[in-house]
Design a protein around this motif. Sequence first.
Motif, PDB file in Angstrom:
ATOM      1  N   ASP A  90       0.838  -1.197   0.000  1.00  0.00           N
ATOM      2  CA  ASP A  90       0.000   0.000   0.000  1.00  0.00           C
ATOM      3  C   ASP A  90       0.880   1.257   0.000  1.00  0.00           C
ATOM      4  OD1 ASP A  90      -2.012   1.854   0.201  1.00  0.00           O
ATOM      5  OD2 ASP A  90      -2.518   1.395   2.275  1.00  0.00           O
ATOM      6  N   GLU A  91       1.113   1.822  -1.171  1.00  0.00           N
ATOM      7  CA  GLU A  91       1.940   3.022  -1.343  1.00  0.00           C
ATOM      8  C   GLU A  91       3.200   2.944  -0.470  1.00  0.00           C
ATOM      9  OE1 GLU A  91       0.369   6.655  -2.453  1.00  0.00           O
ATOM     10  OE2 GLU A  91      -1.714   6.097  -2.228  1.00  0.00           O
ATOM     11  N   PRO A  92       4.021   1.926  -0.648  1.00  0.00           N
ATOM     12  CA  PRO A  92       5.139   1.698   0.270  1.00  0.00           C
ATOM     13  C   PRO A  92       6.254   2.725   0.167  1.00  0.00           C
ATOM     14  CG  PRO A  92       5.291   0.221  -1.608  1.00  0.00           C
ATOM     15  CD  PRO A  92       3.969   0.926  -1.725  1.00  0.00           C
ATOM     16  N   LEU A  93       6.314   3.493  -0.911  1.00  0.00           N
ATOM     17  CA  LEU A  93       7.429   4.422  -1.099  1.00  0.00           C
ATOM     18  C   LEU A  93       7.064   5.874  -0.827  1.00  0.00           C
ATOM     19  CD1 LEU A  93       8.880   2.936  -4.427  1.00  0.00           C
ATOM     20  CD2 LEU A  93       9.247   2.185  -2.076  1.00  0.00           C
ATOM     21  N   SER A  94       5.820   6.128  -0.450  1.00  0.00           N
ATOM     22  CA  SER A  94       5.342   7.517  -0.363  1.00  0.00           C
ATOM     23  C   SER A  94       6.040   8.328   0.719  1.00  0.00           C
ATOM     24  CB  SER A  94       3.828   7.533  -0.128  1.00  0.00           C
ATOM     25  OG  SER A  94       3.501   6.875   1.083  1.00  0.00           O
ATOM     26  N   ALA A  95       6.543   7.669   1.784  1.00  0.00           N
ATOM     27  CA  ALA A  95       7.153   8.406   2.891  1.00  0.00           C
ATOM     28  C   ALA A  95       8.650   8.639   2.696  1.00  0.00           C
ATOM     29  CB  ALA A  95       6.931   7.644   4.202  1.00  0.00           C
ATOM     30  N   LEU A  96       9.212   8.148   1.589  1.00  0.00           N
ATOM     31  CA  LEU A  96      10.649   8.248   1.364  1.00  0.00           C
ATOM     32  C   LEU A  96      10.982   9.467   0.510  1.00  0.00           C
ATOM     33  CD1 LEU A  96      11.391   4.492   0.577  1.00  0.00           C
ATOM     34  CD2 LEU A  96      11.394   5.640   2.800  1.00  0.00           C
ATOM     35  N   ASP A  97      12.191   9.994   0.686  1.00  0.00           N
ATOM     36  CA  ASP A  97      12.607  11.108  -0.163  1.00  0.00           C
ATOM     37  C   ASP A  97      12.910  10.595  -1.567  1.00  0.00           C
ATOM     38  OD1 ASP A  97      15.466  10.359  -0.472  1.00  0.00           O
ATOM     39  OD2 ASP A  97      15.617  10.853   1.659  1.00  0.00           O
ATOM     40  N   LEU A  98      13.064  11.524  -2.508  1.00  0.00           N
ATOM     41  CA  LEU A  98      13.138  11.168  -3.926  1.00  0.00           C
ATOM     42  C   LEU A  98      14.261  10.184  -4.221  1.00  0.00           C
ATOM     43  CD1 LEU A  98      12.175  11.530  -6.826  1.00  0.00           C
ATOM     44  CD2 LEU A  98      13.660  13.535  -6.997  1.00  0.00           C
ATOM     45  N   LYS A  99      15.466  10.459  -3.714  1.00  0.00           N
ATOM     46  CA  LYS A  99      16.606   9.606  -4.025  1.00  0.00           C
ATOM     47  C   LYS A  99      16.414   8.209  -3.456  1.00  0.00           C
ATOM     48  CE  LYS A  99      21.657   9.511  -3.941  1.00  0.00           C
ATOM     49  NZ  LYS A  99      22.897  10.229  -3.538  1.00  0.00           N
ATOM     50  N   LEU A 100      15.939   8.139  -2.206  1.00  0.00           N
ATOM     51  CA  LEU A 100      15.714   6.839  -1.589  1.00  0.00           C
ATOM     52  C   LEU A 100      14.580   6.098  -2.274  1.00  0.00           C
ATOM     53  CD1 LEU A 100      16.583   4.936   0.630  1.00  0.00           C
ATOM     54  CD2 LEU A 100      15.081   6.151   2.215  1.00  0.00           C
ATOM     55  N   ARG A 101      13.565   6.838  -2.706  1.00  0.00           N
ATOM     56  CA  ARG A 101      12.437   6.219  -3.399  1.00  0.00           C
ATOM     57  C   ARG A 101      12.883   5.548  -4.693  1.00  0.00           C
ATOM     58  NH1 ARG A 101       9.213  10.311  -3.097  1.00  0.00           N
ATOM     59  NH2 ARG A 101       9.159  11.066  -5.242  1.00  0.00           N
ATOM     60  N   LYS A 102      13.777   6.211  -5.430  1.00  0.00           N
ATOM     61  CA  LYS A 102      14.303   5.635  -6.667  1.00  0.00           C
ATOM     62  C   LYS A 102      15.049   4.341  -6.375  1.00  0.00           C
ATOM     63  CE  LYS A 102      13.210   8.987  -9.611  1.00  0.00           C
ATOM     64  NZ  LYS A 102      12.294   8.766 -10.746  1.00  0.00           N
ATOM     65  N   GLY A 103      15.867   4.363  -5.302  1.00  0.00           N
ATOM     66  CA  GLY A 103      16.607   3.168  -4.943  1.00  0.00           C
ATOM     67  C   GLY A 103      15.704   2.018  -4.545  1.00  0.00           C
ATOM     68  N   MET A 104      14.633   2.333  -3.813  1.00  0.00           N
ATOM     69  CA  MET A 104      13.712   1.298  -3.365  1.00  0.00           C
ATOM     70  C   MET A 104      12.874   0.733  -4.513  1.00  0.00           C
ATOM     71  SD  MET A 104      14.254   0.374  -0.344  1.00  0.00           S
ATOM     72  CE  MET A 104      12.862  -0.754  -0.319  1.00  0.00           C
ATOM     73  N   GLN A 105      12.655   1.532  -5.550  1.00  0.00           N
ATOM     74  CA  GLN A 105      11.975   0.997  -6.732  1.00  0.00           C
ATOM     75  C   GLN A 105      12.774  -0.163  -7.308  1.00  0.00           C
ATOM     76  OE1 GLN A 105      11.276   4.142  -9.566  1.00  0.00           O
ATOM     77  NE2 GLN A 105       9.983   5.314  -8.174  1.00  0.00           N
ATOM     78  N   ALA A 106      14.075   0.048  -7.430  1.00  0.00           N
ATOM     79  CA  ALA A 106      14.943  -1.013  -7.955  1.00  0.00           C
ATOM     80  C   ALA A 106      14.972  -2.208  -7.001  1.00  0.00           C
ATOM     81  CB  ALA A 106      16.353  -0.467  -8.176  1.00  0.00           C
ATOM     82  N   GLU A 107      14.967  -1.936  -5.678  1.00  0.00           N
ATOM     83  CA  GLU A 107      14.979  -3.011  -4.696  1.00  0.00           C
ATOM     84  C   GLU A 107      13.709  -3.863  -4.783  1.00  0.00           C
ATOM     85  OE1 GLU A 107      17.236  -4.049  -1.793  1.00  0.00           O
ATOM     86  OE2 GLU A 107      18.278  -3.489  -3.618  1.00  0.00           O
ATOM     87  N   LEU A 108      12.567  -3.211  -4.920  1.00  0.00           N
ATOM     88  CA  LEU A 108      11.312  -3.948  -5.019  1.00  0.00           C
ATOM     89  C   LEU A 108      11.280  -4.816  -6.271  1.00  0.00           C
ATOM     90  CD1 LEU A 108       8.680  -1.315  -3.834  1.00  0.00           C
ATOM     91  CD2 LEU A 108       9.320  -3.425  -2.673  1.00  0.00           C
ATOM     92  N   LYS A 109      11.759  -4.277  -7.372  1.00  0.00           N
ATOM     93  CA  LYS A 109      11.817  -5.060  -8.612  1.00  0.00           C
ATOM     94  C   LYS A 109      12.729  -6.268  -8.436  1.00  0.00           C
ATOM     95  CE  LYS A 109      10.610  -4.593 -12.356  1.00  0.00           C
ATOM     96  NZ  LYS A 109       9.478  -5.275 -13.051  1.00  0.00           N
ATOM     97  N   ARG A 110      13.870  -6.046  -7.784  1.00  0.00           N
ATOM     98  CA  ARG A 110      14.802  -7.150  -7.564  1.00  0.00           C
ATOM     99  C   ARG A 110      14.167  -8.232  -6.685  1.00  0.00           C
ATOM    100  NH1 ARG A 110      18.012  -8.827  -3.550  1.00  0.00           N
ATOM    101  NH2 ARG A 110      17.516  -7.022  -2.245  1.00  0.00           N
ATOM    102  N   LEU A 111      13.531  -7.807  -5.581  1.00  0.00           N
ATOM    103  CA  LEU A 111      12.915  -8.768  -4.676  1.00  0.00           C
ATOM    104  C   LEU A 111      11.809  -9.558  -5.367  1.00  0.00           C
ATOM    105  CD1 LEU A 111      12.704  -6.580  -1.443  1.00  0.00           C
ATOM    106  CD2 LEU A 111      14.085  -8.647  -1.748  1.00  0.00           C
ATOM    107  N   GLN A 112      11.008  -8.877  -6.155  1.00  0.00           N
ATOM    108  CA  GLN A 112       9.926  -9.563  -6.852  1.00  0.00           C
ATOM    109  C   GLN A 112      10.491 -10.579  -7.849  1.00  0.00           C
ATOM    110  OE1 GLN A 112       8.589  -9.359 -10.267  1.00  0.00           O
ATOM    111  NE2 GLN A 112       6.993 -10.795  -9.624  1.00  0.00           N
ATOM    112  N   ARG A 113      11.522 -10.175  -8.543  1.00  0.00           N
ATOM    113  CA  ARG A 113      12.132 -11.061  -9.540  1.00  0.00           C
ATOM    114  C   ARG A 113      12.795 -12.271  -8.875  1.00  0.00           C
ATOM    115  NH1 ARG A 113      14.854  -7.422 -11.620  1.00  0.00           N
ATOM    116  NH2 ARG A 113      16.833  -7.783 -10.539  1.00  0.00           N
ATOM    117  N   GLU A 114      13.520 -12.048  -7.780  1.00  0.00           N
ATOM    118  CA  GLU A 114      14.254 -13.133  -7.133  1.00  0.00           C
ATOM    119  C   GLU A 114      13.347 -14.099  -6.379  1.00  0.00           C
ATOM    120  OE1 GLU A 114      17.496 -11.695  -4.783  1.00  0.00           O
ATOM    121  OE2 GLU A 114      18.450 -10.642  -6.460  1.00  0.00           O
TER     122      GLU A 114
END
Length: 342
Positions: free
Chosen positions: A173-197
């Motif tokens: 549920d909107e898991p990245l909304s509380a993060l700042d822009l730079k951290l949000r970008k990093g977490m996007q990649a992390e979520l994709k990696r976790l989903q893929r793995e």
Amino acid sequence: MRREGQAPGKGAELVRLVDVSKTFGTKEASHTVLQDVNFSIVSGEFFILLGPSGCGKTTLLRLLGGFEYPTTGIIALDGVDLSNVAPHRRPINTVFQSYALFPHMTVRQNVAYGLRMLKWPTDKLNARVSEVLELVRLSQFEGRRPAQLSGGQQQRVALARALAPSPRLLLLDEPLSALDLKLRKGMQAELKRLQRETGITFVLVTHDQEEALAMADRVAVVDGGRVLQIGPPEDVYTKPTNPFVADFIGEANLVAGELFGRPGMVLALRQESLTFSPGPGRMRGVVSAITFLGSDILYEVKVGEGQTDLRMRGRRETTPKLDVGAEVFVDWAEASEWWMSK
């Protein structure tokens, strides 16, 4: 044969919603937030529900998780109707916006909590907790408490806890909304990696169009309690089915068809698809505003006897340098235009 609405290249259908509606309140004062929702989610895909605030996307997520029950319709998982099944009886976990970590517990204890409630044997539990902590790259922080972690680290703890039982479906549920822009970008990649793995099916709710386009295998655009369009990000971006989708996804110019002899139609033109021509071009206009956007420049151009504003965005190094008031010809490739009904 692939079923309608199923993503290509993925597994079998995992979730199906059939004529799902949700109404809150009483007969005298009711409010319908979802109406006649029909779509499927495929095993192993990253599916994103995208829409503005109040559109019904979070209610849809809560229906999938069992925190709300549909007023009408069916929600099935692996062909089994879960419409009225309690959350703890569904093979589904949810990561909430607040993360909901236990402040008095360590990272390891937080991640182990759900497995303890499921009465996993100690040796199996410990091995699984170590596995998911390594997966989210938090092994070295397992003895810390949430207050000793950054926002991004806290989110990864919440993800690890949700992933630990290997759910069939993970809801975010909107898991990245509380993060700042730079951290949000990093977490996007992390979520994709976790989903893929992990191969677990992810369903994420967001109002951020860029986030949806960057992460999703498929996007469902929601507005007014209805799912307006579902498809791969590129299709939703380049081939919107109605003006709302065209305007909400990215930055689009919506031009009345009357300017081109097509009454009742709307032409969608992406800002980046427009170019200035030395003339003649498709439309003549006058530059009305210029906005500096770092690497890009945004021009606003009045066309059609000043009745329509077009916004054109281009790279600063390659876009002609113009002043407000300059007369220009606006052009675009035929392949970049998209017509739809009003």
